[in-house]
Scaffold this motif. Structure first.
Motif, mmCIF file in Angstrom:
data_model
loop_
_atom_site.group_PDB
_atom_site.id
_atom_site.type_symbol
_atom_site.label_atom_id
_atom_site.label_comp_id
_atom_site.label_asym_id
_atom_site.label_seq_id
_atom_site.Cartn_x
_atom_site.Cartn_y
_atom_site.Cartn_z
ATOM 1 N N LEU A 1 0.932 -1.252 -0.044
ATOM 2 C CA LEU A 1 -0.094 0.177 -0.119
ATOM 3 C C LEU A 1 0.959 1.264 -0.072
ATOM 4 C CD1 LEU A 1 -2.799 1.391 0.117
ATOM 5 C CD2 LEU A 1 -2.667 1.123 2.638
ATOM 6 N N LEU A 2 1.990 1.166 0.900
ATOM 7 C CA LEU A 2 2.854 2.454 0.735
ATOM 8 C C LEU A 2 3.341 2.775 -0.534
ATOM 9 C CD1 LEU A 2 4.262 4.542 2.794
ATOM 10 C CD2 LEU A 2 5.964 2.661 3.032
ATOM 11 N N LYS A 3 3.890 1.527 -1.364
ATOM 12 C CA LYS A 3 4.315 1.713 -2.610
ATOM 13 C C LYS A 3 3.146 2.172 -3.515
ATOM 14 C CE LYS A 3 5.745 -2.304 -3.830
ATOM 15 N NZ LYS A 3 6.270 -3.589 -4.725
ATOM 16 N N GLU A 4 1.804 1.876 -3.521
ATOM 17 C CA GLU A 4 0.992 2.376 -4.493
ATOM 18 C C GLU A 4 0.889 3.844 -3.944
ATOM 19 O OE1 GLU A 4 -1.752 1.933 -7.106
ATOM 20 O OE2 GLU A 4 -0.934 0.320 -6.284
ATOM 21 N N LEU A 5 1.006 4.357 -3.033
ATOM 22 C CA LEU A 5 0.758 5.770 -2.665
ATOM 23 C C LEU A 5 2.188 6.506 -3.306
ATOM 24 C CD1 LEU A 5 -0.881 5.098 0.694
ATOM 25 C CD2 LEU A 5 -2.131 6.249 -1.255
ATOM 26 N N CYS A 6 3.210 6.135 -2.770
ATOM 27 C CA CYS A 6 4.372 6.780 -2.851
ATOM 28 C C CYS A 6 5.492 6.386 -4.061
ATOM 29 C CB CYS A 6 5.294 6.697 -1.610
ATOM 30 S SG CYS A 6 4.429 7.300 -0.326
ATOM 31 N N HIS A 7 5.115 5.507 -4.812
ATOM 32 C CA HIS A 7 6.075 4.900 -5.755
ATOM 33 C C HIS A 7 5.297 4.662 -7.081
ATOM 34 C CE1 HIS A 7 8.795 2.232 -7.695
ATOM 35 N NE2 HIS A 7 9.933 3.038 -7.363
ATOM 36 N N ASP A 8 3.942 4.440 -7.059
ATOM 37 C CA ASP A 8 3.061 4.232 -8.335
ATOM 38 C C ASP A 8 2.864 5.368 -9.094
ATOM 39 O OD1 ASP A 8 1.206 2.344 -9.925
ATOM 40 O OD2 ASP A 8 -0.147 4.185 -9.562
ATOM 41 N N GLN A 9 3.182 5.485 -10.360
ATOM 42 C CA GLN A 9 3.201 6.602 -11.204
ATOM 43 C C GLN A 9 1.996 7.256 -11.541
ATOM 44 O OE1 GLN A 9 5.889 6.670 -14.744
ATOM 45 N NE2 GLN A 9 7.397 5.613 -13.847
ATOM 46 N N THR A 10 1.031 6.367 -11.575
ATOM 47 C CA THR A 10 -0.452 7.006 -11.765
ATOM 48 C C THR A 10 -0.803 7.598 -10.496
ATOM 49 O OG1 THR A 10 -0.948 5.122 -12.895
ATOM 50 C CG2 THR A 10 -2.727 6.386 -12.145
ATOM 51 N N THR A 11 -0.440 7.217 -9.282
ATOM 52 C CA THR A 11 -0.985 7.887 -8.015
ATOM 53 C C THR A 11 -0.063 9.489 -8.115
ATOM 54 O OG1 THR A 11 -1.416 5.872 -6.865
ATOM 55 C CG2 THR A 11 -0.882 7.809 -5.602
ATOM 56 N N GLN A 12 1.025 9.239 -8.350
ATOM 57 C CA GLN A 12 2.271 10.389 -8.306
ATOM 58 C C GLN A 12 1.740 11.401 -9.351
ATOM 59 O OE1 GLN A 12 4.755 11.359 -6.109
ATOM 60 N NE2 GLN A 12 3.649 9.670 -4.970
ATOM 61 N N GLN A 13 1.064 10.919 -10.532
ATOM 62 C CA GLN A 13 0.947 11.990 -11.437
ATOM 63 C C GLN A 13 -0.541 12.681 -10.942
ATOM 64 O OE1 GLN A 13 0.410 10.293 -15.327
ATOM 65 N NE2 GLN A 13 2.655 10.585 -15.967
ATOM 66 N N SER A 14 -1.368 11.683 -10.203
ATOM 67 C CA SER A 14 -2.629 12.454 -9.651
ATOM 68 C C SER A 14 -2.491 13.571 -8.701
ATOM 69 C CB SER A 14 -3.596 11.387 -9.427
ATOM 70 O OG SER A 14 -3.057 10.817 -8.031
ATOM 71 N N ILE A 15 -1.424 13.286 -7.866
ATOM 72 C CA ILE A 15 -0.992 14.391 -7.027
ATOM 73 C C ILE A 15 -0.608 15.637 -7.465
ATOM 74 C CG2 ILE A 15 1.178 14.947 -5.260
ATOM 75 C CD1 ILE A 15 1.110 12.218 -4.284
ATOM 76 N N THR A 16 0.272 15.521 -8.703
ATOM 77 C CA THR A 16 0.316 16.963 -9.291
ATOM 78 C C THR A 16 -0.770 17.652 -9.911
ATOM 79 O OG1 THR A 16 2.575 16.268 -9.917
ATOM 80 C CG2 THR A 16 1.852 18.014 -11.162
ATOM 81 N N GLN A 17 -1.898 16.417 -10.004
ATOM 82 C CA GLN A 17 -3.085 17.115 -11.072
ATOM 83 C C GLN A 17 -3.948 17.708 -9.797
ATOM 84 O OE1 GLN A 17 -5.079 14.136 -13.274
ATOM 85 N NE2 GLN A 17 -6.473 15.382 -14.034
ATOM 86 N N TYR A 18 -4.115 16.915 -8.562
ATOM 87 C CA TYR A 18 -5.090 17.323 -7.849
ATOM 88 C C TYR A 18 -4.656 18.031 -6.351
ATOM 89 C CZ TYR A 18 -8.130 14.497 -10.580
ATOM 90 O OH TYR A 18 -8.741 14.067 -11.735
ATOM 91 N N SER A 19 -3.279 18.239 -6.298
ATOM 92 C CA SER A 19 -2.664 18.714 -5.097
ATOM 93 C C SER A 19 -1.919 19.984 -5.838
ATOM 94 C CB SER A 19 -1.648 17.741 -4.410
ATOM 95 O OG SER A 19 -1.338 18.565 -3.048
ATOM 96 N N GLN A 20 -1.016 20.602 -4.852
ATOM 97 C CA GLN A 20 -0.310 22.009 -5.261
ATOM 98 C C GLN A 20 1.198 21.631 -5.340
ATOM 99 O OE1 GLN A 20 -2.506 21.579 -2.587
ATOM 100 N NE2 GLN A 20 -4.206 22.732 -3.747
ATOM 101 N N GLY A 21 1.788 20.410 -4.731
ATOM 102 C CA GLY A 21 3.168 20.256 -4.885
ATOM 103 C C GLY A 21 3.576 19.638 -6.239
ATOM 104 N N ILE A 22 4.840 18.688 -5.910
ATOM 105 C CA ILE A 22 4.971 18.067 -6.954
ATOM 106 C C ILE A 22 5.505 16.617 -6.581
ATOM 107 C CG2 ILE A 22 7.424 18.525 -7.079
ATOM 108 C CD1 ILE A 22 5.740 18.616 -10.141
#
Length: 426
Positions: free
Chosen positions: A321-342
């Motif tokens: 689960l930790l990997k899904e949140l912090c290492h998965d590229q789909t999740t990480q792209q959505s962070i840039t899309q829906y949050s304000q950091g990078i």
């Protein structure tokens, strides 16, 4: 007789198997600890969209595992909520870690070490991260957390004020000499104009590539030559204001040329509609923080971390689960899309998709792949030892006095260093 024994044995085995299956849960449930809104104290209403998407993908990959979380916890209440959970022995299997809490959580054993998981997982590589940001999750040379989102510090530039003063916008590879020279020209142009707001002595330390403490947090280096040069620069810069304390209100009114701000603030207030709420009376953009030279120095980056509970009964699933949140590229792209950091992942932060997204947000932006890469490659996280926050506050308080004092500056630094070292080794 033999057949009867076999039949009896078969019945016993079947009964035992049935009892085990009947009492074994069909699914494993992992609890996730998250808070609502942005970690960067800017308006945000879509933080759960990232989490819900990641959970949906995770549960499809691992049908026997479900993830739950408690919604509605605000960032200001999150530390207290997590502390209460830990005291009761009910902490989540995986949870977000605020910057101010990481040292404490690591030192008290609340977080599981994840070095072995990272080493033996063939689908995971530490090389995927910016090393400076990954290091935010280390404590005493062990990895206790992964970066979920990061937020580099950039320099906001009041383009309108520079134009009024007939000063050209500096390039991204500008130095502290350039920074001081422009601040001086702005101050001389008008008594109502100021060169900078909220640039601190620690920003100068980073710009010189210096360190205030050793990694173990047992020594302070205020009398080291690079540290002294950094503080001297800050003192010289401060003298341009002639004793006046520049305020955030003066910056908001467009009377200040420069101010360090985070990428999250830039992404929030550069586009419409939030632009009309702040900094709407002047044109502005951002640059990389100035450094002592083109090849020396760095800037601060803030990191939102996630870690695993040391008491989790399902560490293997928690790691996934930790990997899904912090290492998965789909999740990480959505962070840039829906949050304000990078994203802290190099491939995501440097992808054309992300750059296009930022361009669409901010229009005539200076944000580029090169700027983000430079800001994150040379970034520095806050120190990771238990007494860091108190030691930094101790230096801050005395530094303000020293900057405005007529006492011998070198002697004052030595005395402060002695006091801080004494505290660090108590």
């Amino acid at each position: 007789m033999m057949n009867r024994s076999k039949i009896f044995l078969g019945i016993v085995v079947f009964s035992l198997f049935f009892m085990i299956v009947a009492n074994y849960p069909d699914t494993i449930t992992l609890e996730l600890g998250v808070f609502s809104g942005s970690n960067w104290d800017v308006p945000s209403g879509e933080s759960y969209k990232i989490i819900d998407g990641a959970i949906e993908r995770f549960e499809k990959k691992y049908p026997g595992v479900k993830v739950k979380y408690e919604s509605g916890i605000m960032k200001n209440d999150y530390s207290s909520w997590l502390s209460a959970k830990i005291v009761k022995g009910e902490e989540p299997d995986v949870f977000m870690i605020l910057d101010d809490d990481f040292n404490t959580l690591s030192s008290i054993g609340a977080l599981a070490e994840i070095d072995s998981y990272m080493s033996f997982d063939q689908n995971f590589s530490t090389d995927d991260y910016y090393s400076s940001v990954l290091k935010a999750g280390t404590y005493s040379n062990s990895q206790y957390a992964l970066p979920y989102e990061c937020n580099p510090t950039l320099m906001f530039v009041n383009k309108t004020l520079l134009e009024n003063c007939h000063i050209q916008m500096p390039d991204n590879d500008w130095t502290l000499d350039d920074f001081y020279s422009i601040c001086k020209k702005v101050s001389e142009y008008s008594s109502n104009y100021y060169g900078y707001y909220d640039y601190e002595w620690l920003d100068s330390i980073y710009a010189y590539g210096a360190r205030v403490f050793n990694e173990k947090g047992t020594k302070c280096y205020l009398d080291q030559s690079a540290v002294k040069r950094a503080i001297e620069f800050y003192r010289k810069l401060n003298n341009l204001n002639e004793g006046h304390t520049v305020t955030s209100d003066e910056f908001d009114k467009g009377l200040v040329a420069f101010s360090p701000r985070s990428l999250a603030v830039y992404r929030t207030y550069k586009p419409y509609p939030w632009r009309v709420k702040k900094y709407s009376t002047f044109e502005w953009d951002c640059l990389k923080m100035p450094t002592a030279s083109k090849n020396q120095g760095s800037a601060q980056v803030s990191t939102l971390l996630m870690g695993m509970s040391a008491k989790s009964h399902h560490k293997s699933q928690a790691w996934n689960l930790l990997k899904e949140l912090c290492h998965d590229q789909t999740t990480q792209q959505s962070i840039t899309q829906y949050s304000q950091g990078i994203s802290p992942l190099k491939k995501v932060a440097q992808s054309q998709t992300i750059i296009d997204m930022l361009d669409e947000e901010t229009g005539d932006s200076k944000i580029s792949r090169s700027l983000l890469n430079q800001a994150l490659l040379g970034a520095r996280n806050r120190e990771k030892f238990k007494k860091y926050d108190a030691a930094k506050t101790m230096i801050n308080t005395n530094m303000i006095k020293m900057i405005h004092s007529s006492d011998d500056f070198d002697l004052s630094l030595i005395e402060l260093q002695k006091a801080v070292n004494k505290y660090l080794n108590e």
